[in-house]
Design a protein around this motif. Structure first.
Motif, PDB file in Angstrom:
ATOM      1  N   ASP A  56      -1.067   8.268  11.795  1.00 43.82           N
ATOM      2  CA  ASP A  56      -0.710   9.238  10.748  1.00 43.82           C
ATOM      3  C   ASP A  56      -1.700   9.304   9.656  1.00 43.82           C
ATOM      4  O   ASP A  56      -1.900  10.517   9.087  1.00 43.82           O
ATOM      5  CB  ASP A  56       0.753   8.672  10.172  1.00 43.82           C
ATOM      6  CG  ASP A  56       1.880   8.937  11.385  1.00 43.82           C
ATOM      7  OD1 ASP A  56       1.745   9.861  11.978  1.00 43.82           O
ATOM      8  OD2 ASP A  56       2.794   8.327  11.183  1.00 43.82           O
ATOM      9  N   GLU A  57      -2.164   7.979   9.215  1.00 47.00           N
ATOM     10  CA  GLU A  57      -3.056   8.100   8.110  1.00 47.00           C
ATOM     11  C   GLU A  57      -4.343   8.733   8.315  1.00 47.00           C
ATOM     12  O   GLU A  57      -4.897   9.322   7.625  1.00 47.00           O
ATOM     13  CB  GLU A  57      -3.358   6.487   7.572  1.00 47.00           C
ATOM     14  CG  GLU A  57      -2.009   5.963   7.204  1.00 47.00           C
ATOM     15  CD  GLU A  57      -1.398   6.497   6.111  1.00 47.00           C
ATOM     16  OE1 GLU A  57      -1.827   7.276   5.307  1.00 47.00           O
ATOM     17  OE2 GLU A  57      -0.286   5.910   5.988  1.00 47.00           O
ATOM     18  N   ALA A  58      -4.733   8.830   9.699  1.00 48.61           N
ATOM     19  CA  ALA A  58      -5.962   9.639  10.188  1.00 48.61           C
ATOM     20  C   ALA A  58      -5.929  11.031   9.972  1.00 48.61           C
ATOM     21  O   ALA A  58      -6.662  11.691   9.528  1.00 48.61           O
ATOM     22  CB  ALA A  58      -6.500   9.194  11.481  1.00 48.61           C
ATOM     23  N   ASP A 112       6.173  10.917   5.810  1.00 46.54           N
ATOM     24  CA  ASP A 112       5.485   9.932   6.861  1.00 46.54           C
ATOM     25  C   ASP A 112       5.339   8.438   5.930  1.00 46.54           C
ATOM     26  O   ASP A 112       5.863   7.576   6.641  1.00 46.54           O
ATOM     27  CB  ASP A 112       3.955  10.436   7.164  1.00 46.54           C
ATOM     28  CG  ASP A 112       3.923  11.663   8.063  1.00 46.54           C
ATOM     29  OD1 ASP A 112       5.201  11.790   8.680  1.00 46.54           O
ATOM     30  OD2 ASP A 112       2.848  12.092   8.350  1.00 46.54           O
ATOM     31  N   HIS A 113       4.941   8.526   4.860  1.00 47.46           N
ATOM     32  CA  HIS A 113       4.891   7.478   4.200  1.00 47.46           C
ATOM     33  C   HIS A 113       6.147   6.647   3.719  1.00 47.46           C
ATOM     34  O   HIS A 113       6.443   5.318   3.821  1.00 47.46           O
ATOM     35  CB  HIS A 113       4.120   7.449   2.656  1.00 47.46           C
ATOM     36  CG  HIS A 113       2.629   7.712   2.910  1.00 47.46           C
ATOM     37  ND1 HIS A 113       1.974   6.795   3.068  1.00 47.46           N
ATOM     38  CD2 HIS A 113       2.015   8.880   3.148  1.00 47.46           C
ATOM     39  CE1 HIS A 113       0.675   7.279   3.162  1.00 47.46           C
ATOM     40  NE2 HIS A 113       0.664   8.365   3.095  1.00 47.46           N
ATOM     41  N   GLU A 114       7.384   7.500   3.622  1.00 48.32           N
ATOM     42  CA  GLU A 114       8.666   7.017   3.241  1.00 48.32           C
ATOM     43  C   GLU A 114       9.045   6.228   4.707  1.00 48.32           C
ATOM     44  O   GLU A 114       9.713   5.190   4.725  1.00 48.32           O
ATOM     45  CB  GLU A 114       9.712   8.187   3.057  1.00 48.32           C
ATOM     46  CG  GLU A 114       9.470   8.588   1.781  1.00 48.32           C
ATOM     47  CD  GLU A 114      10.003   9.796   1.027  1.00 48.32           C
ATOM     48  OE1 GLU A 114      10.275  10.032  -0.067  1.00 48.32           O
ATOM     49  OE2 GLU A 114      10.501  10.523   1.915  1.00 48.32           O
ATOM     50  N   ARG A 115       8.737   6.866   5.930  1.00 46.61           N
ATOM     51  CA  ARG A 115       9.131   6.190   6.968  1.00 46.61           C
ATOM     52  C   ARG A 115       8.315   4.962   7.275  1.00 46.61           C
ATOM     53  O   ARG A 115       8.824   3.981   7.548  1.00 46.61           O
ATOM     54  CB  ARG A 115       9.030   7.411   8.188  1.00 46.61           C
ATOM     55  CG  ARG A 115       9.099   6.835   9.627  1.00 46.61           C
ATOM     56  CD  ARG A 115       8.839   7.960  10.628  1.00 46.61           C
ATOM     57  NE  ARG A 115       8.074   8.877  10.448  1.00 46.61           N
ATOM     58  CZ  ARG A 115       6.910   8.541  10.844  1.00 46.61           C
ATOM     59  NH1 ARG A 115       6.360   7.451  11.289  1.00 46.61           N
ATOM     60  NH2 ARG A 115       5.649   9.526  10.496  1.00 46.61           N
ATOM     61  N   HIS A 116       7.111   5.161   7.095  1.00 43.55           N
ATOM     62  CA  HIS A 116       6.180   3.864   7.162  1.00 43.55           C
ATOM     63  C   HIS A 116       6.719   2.767   6.471  1.00 43.55           C
ATOM     64  O   HIS A 116       6.785   1.700   6.741  1.00 43.55           O
ATOM     65  CB  HIS A 116       4.720   4.089   6.772  1.00 43.55           C
ATOM     66  CG  HIS A 116       4.051   5.072   7.371  1.00 43.55           C
ATOM     67  ND1 HIS A 116       2.659   5.524   6.892  1.00 43.55           N
ATOM     68  CD2 HIS A 116       4.194   5.585   8.688  1.00 43.55           C
ATOM     69  CE1 HIS A 116       2.545   6.235   7.800  1.00 43.55           C
ATOM     70  NE2 HIS A 116       3.117   6.479   8.939  1.00 43.55           N
ATOM     71  N   ALA A 117       7.328   2.950   4.978  1.00 41.08           N
ATOM     72  CA  ALA A 117       7.450   1.988   4.318  1.00 41.08           C
ATOM     73  C   ALA A 117       9.102   1.371   4.907  1.00 41.08           C
ATOM     74  O   ALA A 117       9.323   0.371   4.717  1.00 41.08           O
ATOM     75  CB  ALA A 117       7.880   2.423   2.791  1.00 41.08           C
ATOM     76  N   LYS A 123      -7.553   0.767   6.067  1.00 46.06           N
ATOM     77  CA  LYS A 123      -6.776  -0.371   5.957  1.00 46.06           C
ATOM     78  C   LYS A 123      -5.906  -0.199   7.056  1.00 46.06           C
ATOM     79  O   LYS A 123      -5.923  -1.378   7.961  1.00 46.06           O
ATOM     80  CB  LYS A 123      -5.942  -0.466   4.624  1.00 46.06           C
ATOM     81  CG  LYS A 123      -5.019  -1.817   4.660  1.00 46.06           C
ATOM     82  CD  LYS A 123      -4.403  -1.898   3.311  1.00 46.06           C
ATOM     83  CE  LYS A 123      -5.419  -2.736   2.446  1.00 46.06           C
ATOM     84  NZ  LYS A 123      -4.495  -3.501   1.261  1.00 46.06           N
ATOM     85  N   TYR A 124      -5.339   0.790   7.530  1.00 48.51           N
ATOM     86  CA  TYR A 124      -4.466   0.742   8.874  1.00 48.51           C
ATOM     87  C   TYR A 124      -5.237   0.675   9.886  1.00 48.51           C
ATOM     88  O   TYR A 124      -4.927  -0.216  10.835  1.00 48.51           O
ATOM     89  CB  TYR A 124      -3.673   2.000   9.025  1.00 48.51           C
ATOM     90  CG  TYR A 124      -2.201   1.763   8.130  1.00 48.51           C
ATOM     91  CD1 TYR A 124      -1.292   0.992   8.776  1.00 48.51           C
ATOM     92  CD2 TYR A 124      -1.933   2.445   6.980  1.00 48.51           C
ATOM     93  CE1 TYR A 124       0.033   1.027   8.564  1.00 48.51           C
ATOM     94  CE2 TYR A 124      -0.652   2.342   6.686  1.00 48.51           C
ATOM     95  CZ  TYR A 124       0.259   1.718   7.211  1.00 48.51           C
ATOM     96  OH  TYR A 124       1.628   1.597   6.617  1.00 48.51           O
ATOM     97  N   ALA A 125      -6.476   1.048  10.043  1.00 50.22           N
ATOM     98  CA  ALA A 125      -7.370   1.130  11.052  1.00 50.22           C
ATOM     99  C   ALA A 125      -7.631  -0.358  11.341  1.00 50.22           C
ATOM    100  O   ALA A 125      -7.835  -0.781  12.397  1.00 50.22           O
ATOM    101  CB  ALA A 125      -8.581   2.094  11.177  1.00 50.22           C
ATOM    102  N   LEU A 169       0.880  -1.124  -0.038  1.00 46.00           N
ATOM    103  CA  LEU A 169       0.107   0.071   0.164  1.00 46.00           C
ATOM    104  C   LEU A 169       0.894   1.092   0.028  1.00 46.00           C
ATOM    105  O   LEU A 169       0.629   2.230  -0.856  1.00 46.00           O
ATOM    106  CB  LEU A 169      -0.761   0.038   1.234  1.00 46.00           C
ATOM    107  CG  LEU A 169      -1.801   1.138   1.658  1.00 46.00           C
ATOM    108  CD1 LEU A 169      -3.036   1.036   0.488  1.00 46.00           C
ATOM    109  CD2 LEU A 169      -2.359   1.230   2.964  1.00 46.00           C
ATOM    110  N   GLU A 170       2.064   1.265   0.743  1.00 46.69           N
ATOM    111  CA  GLU A 170       2.976   2.397   0.937  1.00 46.69           C
ATOM    112  C   GLU A 170       3.561   2.447  -0.286  1.00 46.69           C
ATOM    113  O   GLU A 170       3.847   3.557  -0.834  1.00 46.69           O
ATOM    114  CB  GLU A 170       3.947   2.306   1.977  1.00 46.69           C
ATOM    115  CG  GLU A 170       3.510   1.993   3.410  1.00 46.69           C
ATOM    116  CD  GLU A 170       2.795   3.283   3.993  1.00 46.69           C
ATOM    117  OE1 GLU A 170       2.709   4.348   3.296  1.00 46.69           O
ATOM    118  OE2 GLU A 170       2.238   3.258   5.016  1.00 46.69           O
ATOM    119  N   ASN A 171       3.941   1.232  -0.948  1.00 50.80           N
ATOM    120  CA  ASN A 171       4.652   1.399  -2.402  1.00 50.80           C
ATOM    121  C   ASN A 171       3.808   1.977  -3.247  1.00 50.80           C
ATOM    122  O   ASN A 171       4.088   2.625  -4.307  1.00 50.80           O
ATOM    123  CB  ASN A 171       4.990   0.014  -2.978  1.00 50.80           C
ATOM    124  CG  ASN A 171       6.302  -0.490  -2.014  1.00 50.80           C
ATOM    125  OD1 ASN A 171       6.889   0.445  -1.570  1.00 50.80           O
ATOM    126  ND2 ASN A 171       6.492  -1.891  -1.865  1.00 50.80           N
TER     127      ASN A 171
HETATM  128 FE   LIG Z   1       1.644   5.489   5.012  1.00 52.26          FE
END
Ligand SMILES: [Fe+2]
Ligand SMILES: [Fe+2]
Length: 198
Positions: A139-141, A56-61, A116-118, A26-28
């Protein structure tokens, strides 16, 4: 530590790895869309905010990749192809319509990420995995709430017809992507089980 234990309780490792791989994919999917949206937006403040969220997304990945490796798995490098292209297409299709149209595509992706994260954050994971997924979910919220608010500022709030159409579109688009990604996740888990060493 045996591969069926990561903490006090026995865990189903292939299922955990498949969940993490699904989130990493999902992050990719999300990262290239951010780049498209950032270069297409005109308002410098909107651009700047998306740059912060892209970090944030780069850190998530990065964090998901590290955890998958820690659990002895191999992180997927490819996005969910069908929905990745679909989502990228939504962004590209939005380009001529100005910032509002770009944000419309963006909000649907953030809605899917938040949902999805929730859903994953509500599962009973080992503590380190639960903490990571919970912080990504938060973060996504924030991203989704900001995108909804930014659309409102552009005259596309939930109380307007366009805003309602946007939200309906976001939910429909996000749900279709979820179904396709769910199939991908299930087949990943099946492969992980088959290729697992006894
Ligand atoms: Fe993310
Ligand atoms: Fe996000």
């Amino acid at each position: 530590m045996s591969d069926t234990e990561t903490g006090t309780k026995a865990v189903d490792l292939p299922a955990l790895q498949a969940d993490l791989a699904d989130l990493l994919q999902l992050e990719n999917d999300t990262l290239p869309m951010y780049s498209v949206a950032i270069s297409a937006l005109r308002d410098p403040l909107l651009k700047e905010r998306l740059r912060v969220y892209r970090e944030d997304h780069e850190r998530h990945a990065r964090d998901l990749t590290a955890l998958i490796r820690e659990m002895g798995g191999v992180p997927p490098v490819l996005p969910h192809l069908p929905t990745g292209l679909l989502k990228l297409g939504v962004q590209m299709a939005g380009l001529p319509g100005g910032d509002r149209t770009i944000l419309l595509g963006f909000v649907s992706n953030e809605w899917q990420s938040r949902e999805k994260y929730a859903r994953y954050a509500a599962k009973p994971y080992p503590p380190a995995m639960a903490a990571l997924i919970g912080s990504h979910a938060a973060d996504e919220a924030v991203h989704y709430a900001w995108a909804t608010e930014a659309l409102r500022a552009l005259g596309c709030g939930e109380e307007t017809l366009t805003g309602q159409a946007t939200q309906a579109f976001a939910r429909m688009h996000g749900s279709v992507a979820d179904v396709i990604e769910g199939i991908g996740r299930a087949s990943n888990e099946a492969v992980l089980r088959l290729t697992r060493r006894p």
